[in-house]
Design a protein around this motif. Structure first.
Motif, PDB file in Angstrom:
ATOM      1  N   ILE A 343       0.862  -1.185   0.000  1.00 61.79           N
ATOM      2  CA  ILE A 343       0.000   0.000   0.000  1.00 61.79           C
ATOM      3  C   ILE A 343       0.893   1.228   0.000  1.00 61.79           C
ATOM      4  O   ILE A 343       1.807   1.349   0.827  1.00 61.79           O
ATOM      5  CB  ILE A 343      -0.917   0.018   1.243  1.00 61.79           C
ATOM      6  N   ARG A 344       0.626   2.144  -0.920  1.00 60.11           N
ATOM      7  CA  ARG A 344       1.458   3.349  -1.000  1.00 60.11           C
ATOM      8  C   ARG A 344       1.285   4.207   0.262  1.00 60.11           C
ATOM      9  O   ARG A 344       0.158   4.486   0.690  1.00 60.11           O
ATOM     10  CB  ARG A 344       1.099   4.166  -2.240  1.00 60.11           C
ATOM     11  N   GLY A 345       2.409   4.582   0.847  1.00 61.32           N
ATOM     12  CA  GLY A 345       2.410   5.404   2.058  1.00 61.32           C
ATOM     13  C   GLY A 345       2.435   4.609   3.340  1.00 61.32           C
ATOM     14  O   GLY A 345       2.668   5.175   4.420  1.00 61.32           O
ATOM     15  N   ASP A 346       2.209   3.284   3.267  1.00 63.35           N
ATOM     16  CA  ASP A 346       2.174   2.446   4.474  1.00 63.35           C
ATOM     17  C   ASP A 346       3.590   2.005   4.837  1.00 63.35           C
ATOM     18  O   ASP A 346       3.952   0.834   4.722  1.00 63.35           O
ATOM     19  CB  ASP A 346       1.263   1.244   4.240  1.00 63.35           C
ATOM     20  N   ALA A 347       4.407   2.948   5.304  1.00 61.45           N
ATOM     21  CA  ALA A 347       5.819   2.679   5.561  1.00 61.45           C
ATOM     22  C   ALA A 347       6.025   1.688   6.694  1.00 61.45           C
ATOM     23  O   ALA A 347       6.981   0.910   6.686  1.00 61.45           O
ATOM     24  CB  ALA A 347       6.549   3.987   5.868  1.00 61.45           C
ATOM     25  N   ASN A 348       5.143   1.700   7.706  1.00 62.85           N
ATOM     26  CA  ASN A 348       5.323   0.802   8.852  1.00 62.85           C
ATOM     27  C   ASN A 348       4.562  -0.511   8.710  1.00 62.85           C
ATOM     28  O   ASN A 348       4.502  -1.313   9.644  1.00 62.85           O
ATOM     29  CB  ASN A 348       4.938   1.497  10.156  1.00 62.85           C
ATOM     30  N   CYS A 374       9.366  -2.738   3.136  1.00 61.48           N
ATOM     31  CA  CYS A 374       8.798  -2.514   1.801  1.00 61.48           C
ATOM     32  C   CYS A 374       9.133  -1.078   1.407  1.00 61.48           C
ATOM     33  O   CYS A 374       8.315  -0.165   1.548  1.00 61.48           O
ATOM     34  CB  CYS A 374       7.290  -2.756   1.824  1.00 61.48           C
ATOM     35  N   SER A 375      10.352  -0.891   0.917  1.00 59.66           N
ATOM     36  CA  SER A 375      10.857   0.465   0.689  1.00 59.66           C
ATOM     37  C   SER A 375      10.012   1.245  -0.305  1.00 59.66           C
ATOM     38  O   SER A 375       9.869   2.463  -0.189  1.00 59.66           O
ATOM     39  CB  SER A 375      12.308   0.402   0.205  1.00 59.66           C
ATOM     40  N   ILE A 376       9.425   0.557  -1.281  1.00 53.16           N
ATOM     41  CA  ILE A 376       8.655   1.270  -2.295  1.00 53.16           C
ATOM     42  C   ILE A 376       7.402   1.913  -1.703  1.00 53.16           C
ATOM     43  O   ILE A 376       6.892   2.911  -2.223  1.00 53.16           O
ATOM     44  CB  ILE A 376       8.293   0.312  -3.460  1.00 53.16           C
ATOM     45  N   SER A 377       6.903   1.368  -0.581  1.00 48.04           N
ATOM     46  CA  SER A 377       5.691   1.929   0.026  1.00 48.04           C
ATOM     47  C   SER A 377       5.942   3.314   0.613  1.00 48.04           C
ATOM     48  O   SER A 377       5.006   4.095   0.805  1.00 48.04           O
ATOM     49  CB  SER A 377       5.157   0.989   1.113  1.00 48.04           C
ATOM     50  N   SER A 378       7.219   3.628   0.915  1.00 48.05           N
ATOM     51  CA  SER A 378       7.534   4.948   1.472  1.00 48.05           C
ATOM     52  C   SER A 378       7.486   6.049   0.424  1.00 48.05           C
ATOM     53  O   SER A 378       7.560   7.231   0.772  1.00 48.05           O
ATOM     54  CB  SER A 378       8.920   4.914   2.120  1.00 48.05           C
ATOM     55  N   ASP A 379       7.364   5.686  -0.850  1.00 43.70           N
ATOM     56  CA  ASP A 379       7.274   6.692  -1.919  1.00 43.70           C
ATOM     57  C   ASP A 379       5.827   7.167  -2.022  1.00 43.70           C
ATOM     58  O   ASP A 379       5.105   6.886  -2.981  1.00 43.70           O
ATOM     59  CB  ASP A 379       7.752   6.087  -3.236  1.00 43.70           C
ATOM     60  N   ALA A 380       5.409   7.914  -1.003  1.00 42.94           N
ATOM     61  CA  ALA A 380       4.002   8.313  -0.901  1.00 42.94           C
ATOM     62  C   ALA A 380       3.579   9.222  -2.041  1.00 42.94           C
ATOM     63  O   ALA A 380       2.426   9.165  -2.503  1.00 42.94           O
ATOM     64  CB  ALA A 380       3.758   8.996   0.448  1.00 42.94           C
ATOM     65  N   ASN A 381       4.462  10.087  -2.515  1.00 43.38           N
ATOM     66  CA  ASN A 381       4.077  11.035  -3.567  1.00 43.38           C
ATOM     67  C   ASN A 381       4.396  10.527  -4.979  1.00 43.38           C
ATOM     68  O   ASN A 381       4.261  11.266  -5.950  1.00 43.38           O
ATOM     69  CB  ASN A 381       4.728  12.396  -3.331  1.00 43.38           C
ATOM     70  N   ASP A 382       4.856   9.278  -5.089  1.00 41.80           N
ATOM     71  CA  ASP A 382       5.074   8.623  -6.391  1.00 41.80           C
ATOM     72  C   ASP A 382       6.021   9.426  -7.294  1.00 41.80           C
ATOM     73  O   ASP A 382       5.782   9.585  -8.489  1.00 41.80           O
ATOM     74  CB  ASP A 382       3.737   8.402  -7.105  1.00 41.80           C
ATOM     75  N   ASP A 383       7.124   9.913  -6.701  1.00 44.46           N
ATOM     76  CA  ASP A 383       8.102  10.623  -7.529  1.00 44.46           C
ATOM     77  C   ASP A 383       9.356   9.792  -7.762  1.00 44.46           C
ATOM     78  O   ASP A 383      10.358  10.282  -8.285  1.00 44.46           O
ATOM     79  CB  ASP A 383       8.469  11.974  -6.911  1.00 44.46           C
ATOM     80  N   PRO A 391       6.741  12.112   3.737  1.00 42.86           N
ATOM     81  CA  PRO A 391       5.939  12.359   4.951  1.00 42.86           C
ATOM     82  C   PRO A 391       5.111  13.641   4.835  1.00 42.86           C
ATOM     83  O   PRO A 391       3.986  13.708   5.366  1.00 42.86           O
ATOM     84  CB  PRO A 391       6.987  12.450   6.062  1.00 42.86           C
ATOM     85  N   SER A 392       5.623  14.658   4.146  1.00 44.22           N
ATOM     86  CA  SER A 392       4.847  15.886   3.952  1.00 44.22           C
ATOM     87  C   SER A 392       3.583  15.598   3.159  1.00 44.22           C
ATOM     88  O   SER A 392       2.500  16.148   3.450  1.00 44.22           O
ATOM     89  CB  SER A 392       5.697  16.932   3.214  1.00 44.22           C
ATOM     90  N   TYR A 393       3.688  14.711   2.159  1.00 46.91           N
ATOM     91  CA  TYR A 393       2.536  14.361   1.328  1.00 46.91           C
ATOM     92  C   TYR A 393       1.458  13.685   2.173  1.00 46.91           C
ATOM     93  O   TYR A 393       0.257  13.973   2.041  1.00 46.91           O
ATOM     94  CB  TYR A 393       2.988  13.447   0.191  1.00 46.91           C
ATOM     95  N   VAL A 394       1.888  12.750   3.058  1.00 48.23           N
ATOM     96  CA  VAL A 394       0.923  12.046   3.906  1.00 48.23           C
ATOM     97  C   VAL A 394       0.237  13.028   4.863  1.00 48.23           C
ATOM     98  O   VAL A 394      -0.986  12.964   5.100  1.00 48.23           O
ATOM     99  CB  VAL A 394       1.614  10.913   4.686  1.00 48.23           C
TER     100      VAL A 394
END
Length: 430
Positions: A343-348, A374-383, A391-394
């Protein structure tokens, strides 16, 4: 007659007394292969297992039905035999049917050829005029007066052992070409079985210049057909010539593809292939054929003269004639690649995107906190990167009405081009 017998007996007695034996001296013509209508070299070597040689002479005869002698030069031994220089007397003569050589190393006995083997006396050049097997043999018939085949030891002439050289006059081969299909690999997810890759097709000419054949040769076109096993199918056959051909037709079938190319109808364009040159690039896909297969497979790419109707032959056009190409098959290794949902943004990796993920991201980025599984999940803003923007995006999404993260969100999923390393585990995988 009696006088002759006595003289012969005395000569033999002298030679035996001085330890001179004919078998101690061996002249040998090398064996060789020479292209028909081409030229090649043979060497004359001497083995000296007896006394010190003061000189020698010989004739080497060839059959003019196959060979013509065109030249003779000093071998490495003769070039330095006289204390580093050439002999005081060194005479060579060339005839169509052979050559002669006569050597006196030093008129005053200042230098001799001592014991040793493999002494290189002369190198002779021959033209082959007909295909077949022949020989070059020592003889006493060349020259006027004829030159005898002897070595000189202590002023006496000794007839040495003589070994002929076998020569094969071989036909010049036609130009030879090889079609080669490359090898490639592709990963697929067993969930859908999809994979794609491309394979280069090359043409190379064999260098037969050593056999008297011209190299490289100009080609005017080619045709080819390459089959594939059922795991893959060709989706595009792309010509990669350095110019646009007057005719270039490709066809794709479930079991392979064909191509036919004429560079120029007027002969204005030609191509040579002195080394392997890519002429076609082929795109392949599995089309889902590997769905459910977690073991992988090797898809074979095999040259085939039976594809198309009428069938297309694997030939190269040289001088207006078609030459069948040798063929090197290729393959595509299909490797299962299992990637995880996330899930995008679900870093933990707790299945929700909230302030906890913001804290996790900041801790990982700036205070040495644990890295997400899951390192790719931390790419919340898809850049495509993981930095303060995520984290600012979340925060903006959760607290000030910012845009929702793009898929996979809010449920589990994957993205195109994802690798196993992008997400080694998440809440989606249980």
């Amino acid at each position: 007659m009696r006088h002759l017998l006595v003289t012969s007996f005395l000569m033999v007695l002298v030679l035996m007394t001085t330890g001179v034996f004919a078998q101690d001296y061996v002249l040998t013509v090398s064996n060789g292969s020479i292209p028909n209508n081409g030229s090649g070299d043979l060497t004359v070597n001497l083995d000296n297992n007896g006394g010190e040689l003061q000189g020698w002479s010989y004739g080497a005869c060839n059959d003019t039905a196959f060979l013509t002698c065109t030249g003779v030069v000093n071998g490495s031994t003769v070039a330095t035999v006289n204390d580093g220089g050439t002999p005081d007397f060194n005479q060579m003569a060339v005839f169509d049917e052979g050559f002669t050589a006569g050597v006196v190393i030093c008129f005053i006995g200042c230098a001799t050829l001592t014991n040793g083997t493999g002494y290189e006396l002369n190198i002779a050049t021959y033209d082959c005029t007909a295909e077949g097997s022949t020989s070059v043999s020592f003889c006493d018939t060349l020259g006027s007066p004829a030159v005898a085949t002897v070595v000189v030891v202590d002023g006496a002439s000794i007839v040495p052992v003589q070994n002929s050289g076998d020569v094969e006059c071989i036909g010049v081969p036609d130009p030879e070409y090889t079609y080669a299909a490359g090898n490639a690999s592709a990963g697929y997810n067993p969930a859908d079985g999809n994979a794609s890759t491309s394979v280069d097709i090359t043409i190379a000419e064999t260098d037969n210049s050593g056999l008297g054949a011209p190299f490289p040769n100009d080609t005017q076109g080619f045709s080819m057909g390459l089959g594939n096993s059922s795991e893959v199918v060709a989706t595009a056959v792309n010509l990669t010539l350095p110019f646009e051909a007057d005719f270039g037709e490709t066809s794709i079938y479930p079991e392979g593809w064909t191509a036919g190319v004429v560079y120029s109808f007027t002969g204005g364009a030609v191509l040579a292939f002195p080394s392997a040159t890519t002429v076609i690039s082929v795109d392949y896909e599995t089309g889902g054929s590997m769905a459910g297969n977690e073991d992988g497979a090797i898809a074979s790419l095999t040259w085939d003269d039976g594809l198309g109707s009428p069938a297309v032959a694997n030939v190269v056009v040289v001088g207006g004639g078609s030459l069948t190409a040798a063929q090197s098959n290729g393959s595509i290794a299909l490797n299962p690649v299992v990637t995880s949902d996330w899930i995008r943004g679900d870093a933990n990796s707790d299945s929700v995107v909230n302030i906890g993920d913001v804290i996790w991201m900041i801790s990982e980025l700036f205070t040495g906190g644990a890295a997400s599984s899951c390192s790719i999940s931390s790419d919340a803003n898809d850049d495509g990167s993981h930095d303060l923007g995520d984290p600012s995006y979340v925060i903006q999404y959760r607290f000030i009405g910012g845009p929702m993260p793009v898929a996979p969100f809010p449920g589990c999923g994957q993205v195109d081009g994802q690798t196993p390393e992008d997400c080694e585990g998440s809440s989606c995988s249980g």
